[in-house]
Write a protein that holds these residues in place. Structure first.
Motif, PDB file in Angstrom:
ATOM      1  N   VAL A  93      45.140  48.119 -54.155  1.00 33.36           N
ATOM      2  CA  VAL A  93      45.138  46.851 -54.872  1.00 33.36           C
ATOM      3  C   VAL A  93      45.556  45.719 -53.662  1.00 33.36           C
ATOM      4  O   VAL A  93      46.252  45.781 -52.903  1.00 33.36           O
ATOM      5  N   SER A  94      44.685  44.707 -53.863  1.00 36.27           N
ATOM      6  CA  SER A  94      45.034  43.431 -53.069  1.00 36.27           C
ATOM      7  C   SER A  94      45.523  42.371 -53.893  1.00 36.27           C
ATOM      8  O   SER A  94      45.140  42.033 -54.976  1.00 36.27           O
ATOM      9  N   THR A  95      46.886  41.989 -53.652  1.00 31.30           N
ATOM     10  CA  THR A  95      47.471  40.983 -54.258  1.00 31.30           C
ATOM     11  C   THR A  95      47.803  39.678 -53.182  1.00 31.30           C
ATOM     12  O   THR A  95      48.529  39.973 -52.112  1.00 31.30           O
ATOM     13  N   GLU A  96      47.498  38.629 -53.558  1.00 35.11           N
ATOM     14  CA  GLU A  96      47.498  37.535 -52.807  1.00 35.11           C
ATOM     15  C   GLU A  96      48.777  36.489 -52.865  1.00 35.11           C
ATOM     16  O   GLU A  96      49.521  36.310 -53.735  1.00 35.11           O
ATOM     17  N   VAL A  97      49.207  36.302 -51.683  1.00 32.20           N
ATOM     18  CA  VAL A  97      50.425  35.492 -51.480  1.00 32.20           C
ATOM     19  C   VAL A  97      49.949  33.868 -51.850  1.00 32.20           C
ATOM     20  O   VAL A  97      48.655  33.579 -51.427  1.00 32.20           O
ATOM     21  N   ASP A  98      50.892  33.114 -52.258  1.00 30.13           N
ATOM     22  CA  ASP A  98      50.484  31.668 -52.912  1.00 30.13           C
ATOM     23  C   ASP A  98      49.839  30.936 -51.756  1.00 30.13           C
ATOM     24  O   ASP A  98      50.324  31.097 -50.558  1.00 30.13           O
ATOM     25  N   SER A 102      49.636  28.864 -46.812  1.00 30.50           N
ATOM     26  CA  SER A 102      48.800  29.131 -45.755  1.00 30.50           C
ATOM     27  C   SER A 102      49.226  28.627 -44.358  1.00 30.50           C
ATOM     28  O   SER A 102      48.491  29.084 -43.564  1.00 30.50           O
ATOM     29  N   PHE A 103      50.135  27.513 -44.295  1.00 28.53           N
ATOM     30  CA  PHE A 103      50.362  27.241 -42.966  1.00 28.53           C
ATOM     31  C   PHE A 103      51.764  27.316 -42.588  1.00 28.53           C
ATOM     32  O   PHE A 103      52.305  26.690 -42.110  1.00 28.53           O
ATOM     33  N   ASP A 104      52.532  28.179 -43.596  1.00 29.79           N
ATOM     34  CA  ASP A 104      53.856  28.602 -43.242  1.00 29.79           C
ATOM     35  C   ASP A 104      54.189  30.103 -42.869  1.00 29.79           C
ATOM     36  O   ASP A 104      54.055  30.848 -43.925  1.00 29.79           O
ATOM     37  N   VAL A 105      54.327  30.220 -41.708  1.00 32.00           N
ATOM     38  CA  VAL A 105      54.283  31.692 -41.119  1.00 32.00           C
ATOM     39  C   VAL A 105      55.490  32.397 -41.920  1.00 32.00           C
ATOM     40  O   VAL A 105      55.338  33.431 -42.496  1.00 32.00           O
ATOM     41  N   ARG A 106      56.475  31.729 -42.008  1.00 33.89           N
ATOM     42  CA  ARG A 106      57.987  32.279 -42.420  1.00 33.89           C
ATOM     43  C   ARG A 106      57.758  32.820 -43.859  1.00 33.89           C
ATOM     44  O   ARG A 106      58.358  33.471 -44.484  1.00 33.89           O
ATOM     45  N   GLU A 138      48.193  30.563 -38.782  1.00 35.94           N
ATOM     46  CA  GLU A 138      49.537  30.927 -39.322  1.00 35.94           C
ATOM     47  C   GLU A 138      49.573  32.266 -40.231  1.00 35.94           C
ATOM     48  O   GLU A 138      50.303  33.016 -39.949  1.00 35.94           O
ATOM     49  N   GLY A 139      48.543  32.293 -40.891  1.00 33.45           N
ATOM     50  CA  GLY A 139      48.452  33.559 -41.615  1.00 33.45           C
ATOM     51  C   GLY A 139      47.954  34.745 -40.862  1.00 33.45           C
ATOM     52  O   GLY A 139      48.546  35.726 -41.328  1.00 33.45           O
ATOM     53  N   ILE A 140      47.324  34.233 -39.986  1.00 28.37           N
ATOM     54  CA  ILE A 140      47.075  35.537 -38.969  1.00 28.37           C
ATOM     55  C   ILE A 140      48.400  36.038 -38.424  1.00 28.37           C
ATOM     56  O   ILE A 140      48.569  37.444 -38.258  1.00 28.37           O
ATOM     57  N   LEU A 141      49.143  34.917 -37.947  1.00 29.63           N
ATOM     58  CA  LEU A 141      50.384  35.578 -37.236  1.00 29.63           C
ATOM     59  C   LEU A 141      51.501  36.179 -38.282  1.00 29.63           C
ATOM     60  O   LEU A 141      52.050  37.074 -37.861  1.00 29.63           O
ATOM     61  N   LEU A 297      37.129  26.677 -45.928  1.00 29.88           N
ATOM     62  CA  LEU A 297      38.658  26.973 -45.733  1.00 29.88           C
ATOM     63  C   LEU A 297      39.496  26.210 -46.512  1.00 29.88           C
ATOM     64  O   LEU A 297      40.432  26.643 -47.131  1.00 29.88           O
ATOM     65  N   SER A 298      39.449  24.692 -46.096  1.00 28.97           N
ATOM     66  CA  SER A 298      40.301  23.898 -46.732  1.00 28.97           C
ATOM     67  C   SER A 298      39.910  23.718 -48.217  1.00 28.97           C
ATOM     68  O   SER A 298      41.152  23.672 -49.179  1.00 28.97           O
ATOM     69  N   GLU A 299      38.964  23.962 -48.610  1.00 35.15           N
ATOM     70  CA  GLU A 299      38.383  23.864 -49.955  1.00 35.15           C
ATOM     71  C   GLU A 299      39.057  25.091 -50.951  1.00 35.15           C
ATOM     72  O   GLU A 299      39.475  24.891 -51.830  1.00 35.15           O
ATOM     73  N   GLY A 300      38.851  26.346 -50.000  1.00 31.87           N
ATOM     74  CA  GLY A 300      39.358  27.684 -50.990  1.00 31.87           C
ATOM     75  C   GLY A 300      41.026  27.475 -50.943  1.00 31.87           C
ATOM     76  O   GLY A 300      41.124  27.891 -51.948  1.00 31.87           O
ATOM     77  N   ILE A 301      41.689  26.796 -49.837  1.00 28.40           N
ATOM     78  CA  ILE A 301      43.001  26.738 -50.110  1.00 28.40           C
ATOM     79  C   ILE A 301      43.236  26.028 -51.464  1.00 28.40           C
ATOM     80  O   ILE A 301      44.156  26.287 -52.081  1.00 28.40           O
ATOM     81  N   ARG A 302      42.926  25.021 -51.355  1.00 30.45           N
ATOM     82  CA  ARG A 302      43.179  23.962 -52.543  1.00 30.45           C
ATOM     83  C   ARG A 302      42.718  24.574 -54.056  1.00 30.45           C
ATOM     84  O   ARG A 302      43.584  24.423 -54.787  1.00 30.45           O
ATOM     85  N   LEU A 303      41.692  25.142 -53.866  1.00 28.52           N
ATOM     86  CA  LEU A 303      41.400  26.024 -55.201  1.00 28.52           C
ATOM     87  C   LEU A 303      42.209  26.887 -55.617  1.00 28.52           C
ATOM     88  O   LEU A 303      42.445  26.804 -56.624  1.00 28.52           O
ATOM     89  N   PHE A 304      42.447  27.829 -54.656  1.00 27.43           N
ATOM     90  CA  PHE A 304      43.548  28.821 -54.996  1.00 27.43           C
ATOM     91  C   PHE A 304      44.802  28.269 -55.408  1.00 27.43           C
ATOM     92  O   PHE A 304      45.548  28.772 -56.509  1.00 27.43           O
ATOM     93  N   ALA A 305      45.344  27.110 -54.832  1.00 35.75           N
ATOM     94  CA  ALA A 305      46.582  26.427 -54.895  1.00 35.75           C
ATOM     95  C   ALA A 305      46.493  25.954 -56.320  1.00 35.75           C
ATOM     96  O   ALA A 305      47.466  25.955 -57.102  1.00 35.75           O
ATOM     97  N   ALA A 306      45.389  25.365 -56.607  1.00 33.64           N
ATOM     98  CA  ALA A 306      45.230  24.771 -58.105  1.00 33.64           C
ATOM     99  C   ALA A 306      45.251  25.636 -59.408  1.00 33.64           C
ATOM    100  O   ALA A 306      46.089  25.546 -60.133  1.00 33.64           O
ATOM    101  N   ASP A 307      44.761  26.937 -58.860  1.00 41.79           N
ATOM    102  CA  ASP A 307      44.783  27.881 -60.025  1.00 41.79           C
ATOM    103  C   ASP A 307      46.044  28.447 -60.172  1.00 41.79           C
ATOM    104  O   ASP A 307      46.578  28.800 -61.135  1.00 41.79           O
ATOM    105  N   ALA A 308      46.912  28.421 -58.961  1.00 45.70           N
ATOM    106  CA  ALA A 308      48.424  29.029 -58.937  1.00 45.70           C
ATOM    107  C   ALA A 308      49.060  27.974 -59.712  1.00 45.70           C
ATOM    108  O   ALA A 308      49.897  28.478 -60.714  1.00 45.70           O
ATOM    109  N   VAL A 309      48.824  26.639 -59.633  1.00 49.44           N
ATOM    110  CA  VAL A 309      49.607  25.800 -60.546  1.00 49.44           C
ATOM    111  C   VAL A 309      49.235  25.834 -61.904  1.00 49.44           C
ATOM    112  O   VAL A 309      50.094  25.810 -62.819  1.00 49.44           O
TER     113      VAL A 309
END
Length: 320
Positions: A93-98, A102-106, A138-141, A297-309
């Motif tokens: 199963v794939s489970t997504e990080v918030d 997306s721009f925070d390696v640590r 950052e995600g790839i790192l 990419l930018s739009e996708g990050i915003r949409l996933f973030a909005a659904d997390a909210v």
């Protein structure tokens, strides 16, 4: 004659793109993928109320501040759905990080470790979990760091060749290039109603990545994702994995005809491009020069973030 879905399963590993347990049981995929949008949709369904309420009650009992409660509740909810899904599928199963990380390696690394810890506390081996990260630099790192801890990652929101090359060089477990969202962009910018499957820009993108990976012997798995129609799916028969929504799984299951393998590792040896090596500067420039990928990419990050909210708001309402 076997239906289209049965035939497709002989060429590619089929993954259910849903958080709905009933759909997963019906179509018997090998793996399943989730994201904040899918979990938000599933969490609002009456049949999963017990799962959601159970998580909230358990977390609320030992939570601290509002922020701590929300973070812990979100993590536990994602894992709770993942654990139930793994009772159905034989694979992963794939489970997504918030997406807000997306721009925070640590931050991404720490969140991935938390999710894996929760899975292991629930008796699930980390081998059965893929942590989804945005395919930013950052995600790839973060994925490269996590691989050294035997935490496998699924790189999502991937729209460009540069992202795919960087993921392969980082030796990530799996990438999920988005087919339908690429087509959406080109339809809008070229003023077209649609494309024949063989002319679909999203299909072309995944085919290019597949040929490059197979020619140069990269072990990273390729999972076509975000399909808009069955034609796109069938045009990528032979891709390592295909993650498909319940609606399209049903269409394929009810469909008849012959499924021809379109992607083949032997053919890729003759078609793939020369090997590339990307540093951060080159990666960022190539991504910047790809208007479609940059915007999606930018739009996708915003949409996933909005659904997390939205999911956080649902948790707060249910916990009140």
């Amino acid at each position: 004659m076997p239906n289209l879905l049965e035939q497709l399963k002989t060429h590619s590993t089929i993954v259910a793109d849903t958080g709905d347990f009933a759909s997963i049981k019906e179509y018997q995929p090998q793996d399943a993928t989730t994201n904040p949008s899918l979990i938000f949709k599933a969490a609002g369904m009456q049949e999963y109320r017990e799962v959601v309420d159970g998580v909230i009650a358990r977390v609320k009992a030992d939570s601290g501040s509002r922020e701590e409660f929300l973070a812990e509740a979100m993590d536990n909810l994602f894992v709770a759905f993942g654990v139930e899904i793994l009772k159905i599928v034989p694979g992963r199963v794939s489970t997504e990080v918030d997406a807000r990380l997306s721009f925070d390696v640590r931050g991404a690394v720490d969140k991935a470790r938390t999710l894996i810890d929760l899975y292991e506390q629930s008796g699930v081996d980390r081998e059965r979990v893929l942590i989804k990260l945005s395919s930013t630099w950052e995600g790839i790192l973060a994925a490269k760091i996590l691989a050294k801890e035997n935490i496998r990652c699924n790189m999502t929101l991937l729209f460009s060749f540069a992202q795919a090359v960087a993921c392969a060089e980082a030796e990530v477990q799996l990438i999920s290039p988005f087919v339908g969202r690429i087509m959406d962009w080109y339809k809008q910018h070229e003023g077209k109603d649609g494309y024949a499957p063989q002319d679909d820009p999203g299909v072309h993108s995944v085919t290019r990545i597949y040929n490059y990976y197979k020619k140069h012997g990269f072990s990273t798995e390729i999972m076509g994702a975000s399909f808009r129609n069955a034609g796109e799916v069938l045009e990528l028969a032979g891709c390592d994995l295909l993650t498909i929504s319940p609606t399209l799984l049903q269409e394929l299951q009810e469909g008849s005809g012959t499924v021809e393998r379109k992607l083949d590792p032997k053919a890729a040896l003759q078609q793939g491009e020369e090997r590339m090596f990307l540093d951060e500067k080159t990666f960022r420039w190539m991504l910047n020069e790809d208007q479609m990928a940059t915007e999606k990419l930018s739009e996708g990050i915003r949409l996933f973030a909005a659904d997390a909210v939205k999911l956080e708001r649902m948790i707060l309402e249910k916990s009140a």
